[in-house]
Design a protein around this motif. Structure first.
Motif, PDB file in Angstrom:
ATOM      1  N   ASN A   1      10.977   1.064   1.091  1.00  0.00           N
ATOM      2  CA  ASN A   1      10.347   0.038   1.920  1.00  0.00           C
ATOM      3  C   ASN A   1       9.591   0.637   3.112  1.00  0.00           C
ATOM      4  O   ASN A   1       9.209  -0.088   4.032  1.00  0.00           O
ATOM      5  CB  ASN A   1      11.402  -0.952   2.424  1.00  0.00           C
TER       6      ASN A   1
ATOM      7  N   GLN B   1      -4.464   3.221   5.537  1.00  0.00           N
ATOM      8  CA  GLN B   1      -4.585   3.743   4.172  1.00  0.00           C
ATOM      9  C   GLN B   1      -5.670   4.803   4.091  1.00  0.00           C
ATOM     10  O   GLN B   1      -5.496   5.840   3.446  1.00  0.00           O
ATOM     11  CB  GLN B   1      -4.894   2.612   3.191  1.00  0.00           C
TER      12      GLN B   1
ATOM     13  N   HIS C   1       9.870   4.167  -9.767  1.00  0.00           N
ATOM     14  CA  HIS C   1      10.314   2.801  -9.481  1.00  0.00           C
ATOM     15  C   HIS C   1      10.769   2.652  -8.032  1.00  0.00           C
ATOM     16  O   HIS C   1      10.888   1.532  -7.526  1.00  0.00           O
ATOM     17  CB  HIS C   1      11.454   2.397 -10.431  1.00  0.00           C
TER      18      HIS C   1
ATOM     19  N   ASP D   1       7.118   3.109  -2.646  1.00  0.00           N
ATOM     20  CA  ASP D   1       6.582   1.935  -1.974  1.00  0.00           C
ATOM     21  C   ASP D   1       5.177   1.663  -2.516  1.00  0.00           C
ATOM     22  O   ASP D   1       4.498   2.566  -3.005  1.00  0.00           O
ATOM     23  CB  ASP D   1       6.530   2.172  -0.464  1.00  0.00           C
ATOM     24  N   GLU D   2       4.745   0.427  -2.442  1.00  0.00           N
ATOM     25  CA  GLU D   2       3.461   0.045  -3.049  1.00  0.00           C
ATOM     26  C   GLU D   2       2.275   0.715  -2.358  1.00  0.00           C
ATOM     27  O   GLU D   2       1.254   0.979  -2.991  1.00  0.00           O
ATOM     28  CB  GLU D   2       3.300  -1.479  -3.023  1.00  0.00           C
ATOM     29  N   SER D   3       2.413   1.047  -1.078  1.00  0.00           N
ATOM     30  CA  SER D   3       1.318   1.711  -0.376  1.00  0.00           C
ATOM     31  C   SER D   3       1.070   3.102  -0.956  1.00  0.00           C
ATOM     32  O   SER D   3      -0.079   3.499  -1.210  1.00  0.00           O
ATOM     33  CB  SER D   3       1.640   1.819   1.120  1.00  0.00           C
TER      34      SER D   3
ATOM     35  N   ALA E   1       1.977   4.072  -3.962  1.00  0.00           N
ATOM     36  CA  ALA E   1       1.477   3.871  -5.320  1.00  0.00           C
ATOM     37  C   ALA E   1      -0.023   3.591  -5.299  1.00  0.00           C
ATOM     38  O   ALA E   1      -0.781   4.085  -6.147  1.00  0.00           O
ATOM     39  CB  ALA E   1       2.224   2.723  -5.996  1.00  0.00           C
ATOM     40  N   GLY E   2      -0.484   2.820  -4.305  1.00  0.00           N
ATOM     41  CA  GLY E   2      -1.908   2.518  -4.197  1.00  0.00           C
ATOM     42  C   GLY E   2      -2.742   3.763  -3.937  1.00  0.00           C
ATOM     43  O   GLY E   2      -3.831   3.933  -4.504  1.00  0.00           O
TER      44      GLY E   2
ATOM     45  N   PRO F   1       5.719   0.215  -9.726  1.00  0.00           N
ATOM     46  CA  PRO F   1       5.032  -0.608  -8.718  1.00  0.00           C
ATOM     47  C   PRO F   1       3.743  -1.178  -9.306  1.00  0.00           C
ATOM     48  O   PRO F   1       3.125  -0.577 -10.200  1.00  0.00           O
ATOM     49  CB  PRO F   1       4.738   0.383  -7.589  1.00  0.00           C
ATOM     50  N   GLU F   2       3.329  -2.303  -8.793  1.00  0.00           N
ATOM     51  CA  GLU F   2       2.186  -3.029  -9.354  1.00  0.00           C
ATOM     52  C   GLU F   2       0.920  -2.175  -9.499  1.00  0.00           C
ATOM     53  O   GLU F   2       0.271  -2.218 -10.530  1.00  0.00           O
ATOM     54  CB  GLU F   2       1.902  -4.270  -8.496  1.00  0.00           C
ATOM     55  N   PRO F   3       0.534  -1.354  -8.489  1.00  0.00           N
ATOM     56  CA  PRO F   3      -0.697  -0.576  -8.650  1.00  0.00           C
ATOM     57  C   PRO F   3      -0.666   0.372  -9.842  1.00  0.00           C
ATOM     58  O   PRO F   3      -1.664   0.513 -10.559  1.00  0.00           O
ATOM     59  CB  PRO F   3      -0.801   0.192  -7.319  1.00  0.00           C
TER      60      PRO F   3
ATOM     61  N   GLN G   1      -0.962  -1.473 -13.077  1.00  0.00           N
ATOM     62  CA  GLN G   1      -2.322  -1.952 -13.296  1.00  0.00           C
ATOM     63  C   GLN G   1      -3.150  -0.939 -14.092  1.00  0.00           C
ATOM     64  O   GLN G   1      -4.037  -1.318 -14.870  1.00  0.00           O
ATOM     65  CB  GLN G   1      -2.986  -2.243 -11.949  1.00  0.00           C
TER      66      GLN G   1
END
Length: 905
Positions: A81, A102, A132, A135-137, A139-140, A164-166, A169
Motif C-alpha cells: 500500500n 509518477q 501480486h 502497489d498499483e503505482s 505496476a503502472g 495488479p490491474e496495470p 491490462q
C-alpha cells in the motif's frame, strides 16, 4: 551459525527448484519465446503458492542470462500500500517532494536502469517476483517502460489475488503471454518421488502423496520430509511405503503454514483457526464471529472454499493446511474458540464429517462429549481408518449399554491393521452376552471374520457360534413378549454368519444341498441382503473352481450390487467382494476389465489405500506373471508384500509370496526366490480354498523353475484335481498352464478335454496353444502364437513362435524360421518392456481420475456447465473448476472438447 545454516539449506533449495520444474518444459519454452520475440512485451507466470513460479522464473532467467540485462524487483506485503515502495533502492536520490510524482519516479528509475543497460550493452529484462504484492503505482511504472519498448517484463504472481490491474491490462491488450502453472500430474509427482527416494516406491504411497499435496511441489516436499522424519514413510526391503496415515503437522509443513499466516490480518487468522477446527462449518456462523470482510478476503485468496447455497459451509482450501493449523493452536486457545462458537450454534453437525471433526476437536481440547456422540464418531473414524481417533473416542464411552459396541469398534481398529489376535480377545469377551438383542448381536460378524482370518474352519466357527443361539433362547425366555422377535433375529444372524464364513473359505459346508444335515447347509432363501451377497460370493468362487470365469465375475459383481454400501459392522465387505471379482476376471484373462476393477478399488484415499492397497498391487503383479512379464511381476509383488506386512485384511500375503517366488524363480533370482519362499512358508495359509490351492501351485512351479523339484508336474496335476474331484476345471486350467510353461507336452491333451467347460480369453488362448502342441504343426504354432498375443499372454506366444521356428528349421525353410524367430523376439521384448513405455489407452488414462473427477468429467462430457455440475453434485463451482483443471492435466487435454467419454463411478 547463520552462514552454516544457509550452506546446509542450499542443497534442499536446489532440490525444491528441480522439483518445481518437473513437467514445466513447455511453460519454460513459452516464457522464453515471449521474451525473445517481437510480439509480446511481457511474460506473466501465475499459479498457487508453492506451485513453482519462482523456480520457473529463475529457469527463464538462466536461459536468457547471456542475452539480457536482468534487473530484479520483489513484491512485498508490507509495501503493497506504499506507492513506489519496492522501487526504493532504485530511486534513493529522488527528492522527497517528488516521491509521489509518477513522472519524477519514472525518470529517476529509468536513469538507473539505463546505467545498467549501458554497462552490459544488452536489452533490459525486469524480473518481478510476487507481483501480486506490488502497489498499483509501481505496476503502472513497469507497464509504461514495457509499452514504450524500453524493457521487457518477466513477472510471477499468485493466481489469487492476482496481478495488479496495470499488468493485467497488458494481457487484455494481447501484448503479454500469460502462463498459468497447473498442479503436477500423478506421473510428474512420481518423477519427483523417484528422484527423491529412488525407483522402488509402493504405488499407493505415491498416490497418497500426490492426492495429499494436490500436485503442489512445495507441499509435496514438505510431506515427504515430515513423513520421513516421523517414521511414517520408510524403506523396507528396498521399497518405500507409508506405515500409517500421513501427518500434516511436521516441521516443514508447519513452517509453510506459519509463513502463510504471517501475511493475514488478526481477524483473518481467527477465521482460519475457527474453520480449521470446526470444518465444515456454516459460513453464517463464522461471519457472525469474525465479520464478513475477513471471510470474503480468505475466499478471494483461495485460502478457504465455500459450498453453494442454500446452506453455505466453509473449509480450508488445502486439507493438509487444516491439519497443520489445528496443531499450531494450543489446547487452551482451542477450548476458548470452541466455546465462542458453540454459543452461536443451535444444533449438532448434520454431516458425518462435521460430527467427526467436532468430536475430535472436543477431545483435543479436553471438553466433555456425550456417549452416543462418542460412539458415532468412533464408528465413523474406524470406517475411515482413523484408528487412533476411533480408539480414543471408544475408550471414553461410559454408558455400560454402549460399551459393548465401543469395544467392538476398538476390535475393528485392530482388524484394520491385521492384529487379529487382539481383535479376537476383545470380541470373545462379549460374544453371546447381553441383556438386549441389539447388544447380543453387536460384533458377531466381526468375531466370525476374525476367527476365519486366524485360520479356524467354518465348521469350527459355527460350532462355537451356537452359543449365540443359546443366548438368544435365554434372552427370549426372559422376555416372553419379545421372544419371537429375539429368536428370529439371533437365528437370522447365525445364518448370515454361516454364509459369511463359508464364502470366506470358498467351500460349501459338508452336507449342503443333500438334505442330510440341514443346519450345516445354506437352506432356503437368504434372510437379508448381506446373506444374499455372501451366497453370491460363494457361488462366484465355486464357478471359478469349475472354470466358469465369466459367470464367476458376474456373480461377484451381482454380490457387490446386492451388498450395497451401508454395511456398518462388516465394513470390509466391499473389499472382500472386490477381491473375489478380481480373482474371477484375472483367472479369465480379461485384462481390460481387471484394470478397470482395480482402478476403482484403488480410488480410495489415504488410510484406506494403506489398508487395502497391498491387495490391489498383488493383483497387478499376478496379472504381470500370467502375461509372461516375470521381471516386472517380481517388483510389483515384492512391493505388494511390503504393504501386506502392514495390513492384510483379505489374507492375501501367502498367495502374494507364492506368486513372487514363482516370478523370481522364472527369471533366475535365486536369493530373492528363497526369501519369498521363506515368507510363504512362515505365513498363515490363505482362507479361500481357490487361493490356497493356487498358492501351492505357484510354489510347485517355482521349485521346478529352480531345477530342484522333479515331482512338480505330478504335484501340479494333483492340485488341479484335489481328492479326485471331477468338477474343478478352473483349478485344472491353472495347474495345466503351469505344466505347459514347464514344457510338459502331455498336459496339452487334458487341457483340450476341458476346453468345453472353460470360459474367458485366457482359457481360449491356452487351449489354442495346447492344440498346437498336440499337432506340432508349424501353421498351428503360428496360429497359437497369434491367439496368445491377442490374449496378452506374451510368454506363451513366445513359446508358440519358438516351436514354429523349430518346425520350419527341421523342414529347411530358413525364411519362415527367421520370420517366426522375429515374432518370438517381439513377444519376449514385449514381456520384458517396462510399464509405462507403451502408449496409454483412453481407458487407462481415465483410470487415473478419482471417483469425484470421473463424475464431474462425465457430466462435462454430457454438456453441463460448471454451475449445473455444481448443482447436480451439490458442491461449489470452485470445486468443479478445480477437479476439471486437474482432470485436464491427468488426461493431457486442453479443455472440455477434448475430454473422452467416461461413465460416472
Amino acid at each position: 551459525m547463520d552462514s552454516s545454516r544457509k550452506r546446509a539449506a542450499a542443497p534442499d533449495a536446489t532440490e525444491e527448484s528441480k522439483d518445481a520444474l518437473i513437467g514445466r518444459t513447455e511453460d519454460l519454452r513459452s516464457a522464453v519465446e515471449a521474451i525473445q520475440g517481437n510480439t509480446h512485451v511481457a511474460a506473466l507466470l501465475l499459479g498457487d503458492s508453492g506451485i513453482g513460479k519462482s523456480a520457473l522464473l529463475e529457469a527463464v532467467v538462466a536461459e536468457l542470462q547471456t542475452a539480457v540485462t536482468p534487473v530484479r524487483i520483489h513484491g512485498s506485503p508490507s509495501l503493497a500500500n506504499v506507492p513506489y515502495g519496492v522501487l526504493g533502492p532504485f530511486i534513493v536520490g529522488l527528492p522527497v517532494q517528488d516521491a509521489t510524482s509518477q513522472l519524477a519516479v519514472l525518470r529517476t528509475f529509468w536513469a538507473r536502469l539505463e546505467e545498467e543497460r549501458r554497462a552490459s550493452g544488452k536489452p533490459l529484462l525486469l524480473i518481478v517476483d510476487d507481483a501480486h504484492d506490488l502497489d498499483e503505482s509501481t505496476a503502472g511504472i513497469l507497464v509504461e517502460l514495457a509499452a514504450a519498448g524500453w524493457a521487457k517484463l518477466l513477472v510471477a504472481a499468485a493466481t489469487r489475488p492476482g496481478l495488479p490491474e496495470p499488468l493485467l491490462q497488458l494481457w487484455f491488450e494481447g501484448i503479454a503471454e500469460r502462463i498459468d502453472l497447473r498442479p503436477l500430474t500423478q506421473q510428474q509427482t512420481n518423477g519427483i518421488l523417484e528422484r527423491t527416494l529412488g525407483s522402488r516406491i509402493l504405488p499407493n504411497t505415491a498416490e497418497i502423496l500426490w492426492e495429499a499435496s494436490e500436485g503442489n511441489p512445495l507441499l509435496l516436499r514438505g510431506l515427504i520430509d515430515d513423513a520421513k522424519s516421523d517414521g511414517s514413510l520408510l524403506q523396507r526391503n528396498g521399497v518405500w511405503l507409508l506405515t500409517r496415515a500421513l501427518q500434516s503437522h511436521g516441521d516443514r509443513l508447519t513452517d509453510v503454514v506459519r509463513r502463510q499466516l504471517l501475511r493475514r490480518s488478526p481477524e483473518e487468522r481467527q477465521a482460519l483457526n475457527l474453520i480449521a477446527l470446526a470444518e465444515p462449518v456454516s459460513r453464517e456462523l463464522i461471519e457472525s464471529t469474525v465479520g464478513e470482510v475477513p471471510v470474503a478476503a480468505l475466499i478471494e485468496h483461495e485460502l478457504i472454499r465455500v459450498t453453494p447455497a442454500p446452506h453455505p459451509q466453509l473449509r480450508l482450501w488445502h486439507t493438509i493446511y487444516a491439519d497443520t493449523l489445528r496443531h499450531l493452536i494450543s489446547p487452551a486457545r482451542s477450548l476458548q474458540l470452541r466455546q465462542s462458537l458453540l454459543r452461536l450454534m443451535d444444533s449438532e453437525p448434520t454431516s458425518a464429517e462435521g460430527l467427526l471433526r467436532q468430536v475430535s476437536w472436543s477431545l483435543e481440547c479436553g471438553a466433555d462429549v456425550d456417549d452416543r456422540q462418542l460412539l458415532r464418531a468412533a464408528v465413523l473414524a474406524s470406517r475411515l481408518y482413523e484408528d487412533e481417533l476411533a480408539r480414543k473416542a471408544a475408550a471414553l464411552v461410559k454408558d455400560p449399554d454402549l460399551q459393548v459396541a465401543a469395544r467392538a469398534v476398538t476390535a475393528r481398529t485392530y482388524f484394520n491393521t491385521s492384529d487379529y489376535a487382539a481383535a479376537r480377545d476383545i470380541l470373545e469377551a462379549d460374544f453371546a452376552k447381553g441383556h438386549s438383542v441389539a447388544v447380543l448381536l453387536t460384533g458377531t460378524l466381526m468375531w466370525a471374520a476374525v476367527l476365519s482370518a486366524l485360520g479356524h474352519s467354518p465348521a469350527e466357527i459355527m460350532d462355537r457360534a451356537r452359543a449365540l443361539l443359546t443366548a438368544g433362547e435365554r434372552l427370549a425366555s426372559e422376555n416372553p413378549k419379545d421372544a419371537e422377535e429375539i429368536l428370529g433375529a439371533t437365528r437370522e444372524r447365525y445364518a448370515t454368519m454361516h454364509a459369511m464364513v463359508s464364502a470366506l473359505a470358498g467351500e460349501y459346508p459338508a452336507g449342503a444341498g443333500t438334505g442330510t444335515e440341514p443346519e450345516a447347509g445354506l437352506p432356503g432363501p437368504p434372510a437379508n441382503s448381506l446373506e444374499a451377497a455372501f451366497r453370491l460370493a460363494l457361488e462366484s468362487e465355486q464357478l471359478l473352481v469349475q472354470g466358469k470365469a465369466v459367470q464367476a465375475f458376474a456373480a461377484a459383481s451381482k454380490a457387490l450390487e446386492t451388498a450395497g454400501s451401508g454395511q456398518d459392522e462388516l465394513y470390509v465387505l466391499t473389499e472382500f467382494l472386490v477381491a473375489r471379482a478380481a480373482a474371477a476376471v484375472i483367472h479369465g484373462g480379461d485384462w481390460d476389465a481387471a484394470g478397470t476393477l482395480l482402478a476403482e478399488a484403488a480410488a480410495g484415499q489415504g488410510p484406506n489405500l494403506i489398508s487395502f492397497g497391498g491387495g490391489v498391487h498383488a493383483a497387478h503383479g499376478i496379472i504381470l506373471l500370467y502375461q509372461g512379464k516375470a521381471a516386472q511381476a517380481v517388483n510389483a509383488l515384492s512391493a505388494a508384500l511390503e504393504s501386506l506386512r502392514l495390513a492384510d485384511p483379505q489374507q492375501l500375503f501367502a498367495l502374494t509370496a507364492s506368486m513372487a517366488f514363482a516370478a523370481a524363480a522364472e527369471v533366475g533370482f535365486k536369493d530373492r526366490a528363497a526369501a519369498f519362499l521363506g515368507d510363504y512358508e512362515a505365513a498363515p495359509r490363505a482362507v479361500s480354498r481357490y487361493l490356497r490351492i493356487l498358492s501351492q501351485m505357484a510354489v510347485a512351479y517355482g521349485k521346478a523353475r529352480l531345477g530342484n523339484y522333479p515331482g512338480a508336474v505330478d504335484e501340479l496335476r494333483t492340485l488341479g484335481r484335489p481328492h479326485g474331484d471331477a468338477s474343478t476345471a478352473g483349478l485344472e486350467l491353472d495347474s495345466l498352464s503351469f505344466c505347459l510353461a514347464l514344457g510338459d507336452r502331455n498336459s496339452a491333451s487334458r487341457l483340450l478335454e476341458l476346453q468345453p467347460a472353460l470360459e474367458g480369453p485366457r482359457a481360449a488362448a491356452l487351449c489354442r496353444y495346447a492344440a498346437a502342441v498336440s499337432t506340432d504343426l508349424a501353421a498351428d504354432h503360428l496360429d497359437a502364437g497369434k491367439s496368445c498375443e491377442d490374449a496378452g499372454l506374451w510368454g506363451f506366444a513366445a513359446l508358440a513362435y519358438d516351436a514354429a521356428a523349430n518346425s520350419f528349421r527341421a523342414a529347411g525353410d530358413t525364411l519362415r524360421e527367421r520370420m517366426a524367430m522375429s515374432q518370438r523376439k517381439r513377444c519376449l521384448d514385449r514381456a520384458d518392456s517396462i510399464d509405462g513405455e507403451e502408449q496409454q489407452t483412453e481407458t487407462d488414462a481415465l483410470g487415473l481420475l478419482t471417483r469425484r473427477e470421473r463424475d464431474i468429467v462425465a457430466l462435462a462430457v454430457r454438456g453441463l456447465s460448471d454451475r449445473q455440475i455444481a448443482a447436480e453434485l451439490q458442491v461449489s463451482i470452485r470445486t468443479v473448476e478445480g477437479h476439471l483443471y486437474r482432470s485436464y492435466a491427468k488426461l493431457n487435454v486442453k479443455g472440455r472438447d477434448q475430454l473422452p467419454g467416461v461413465s460416472p463411478s
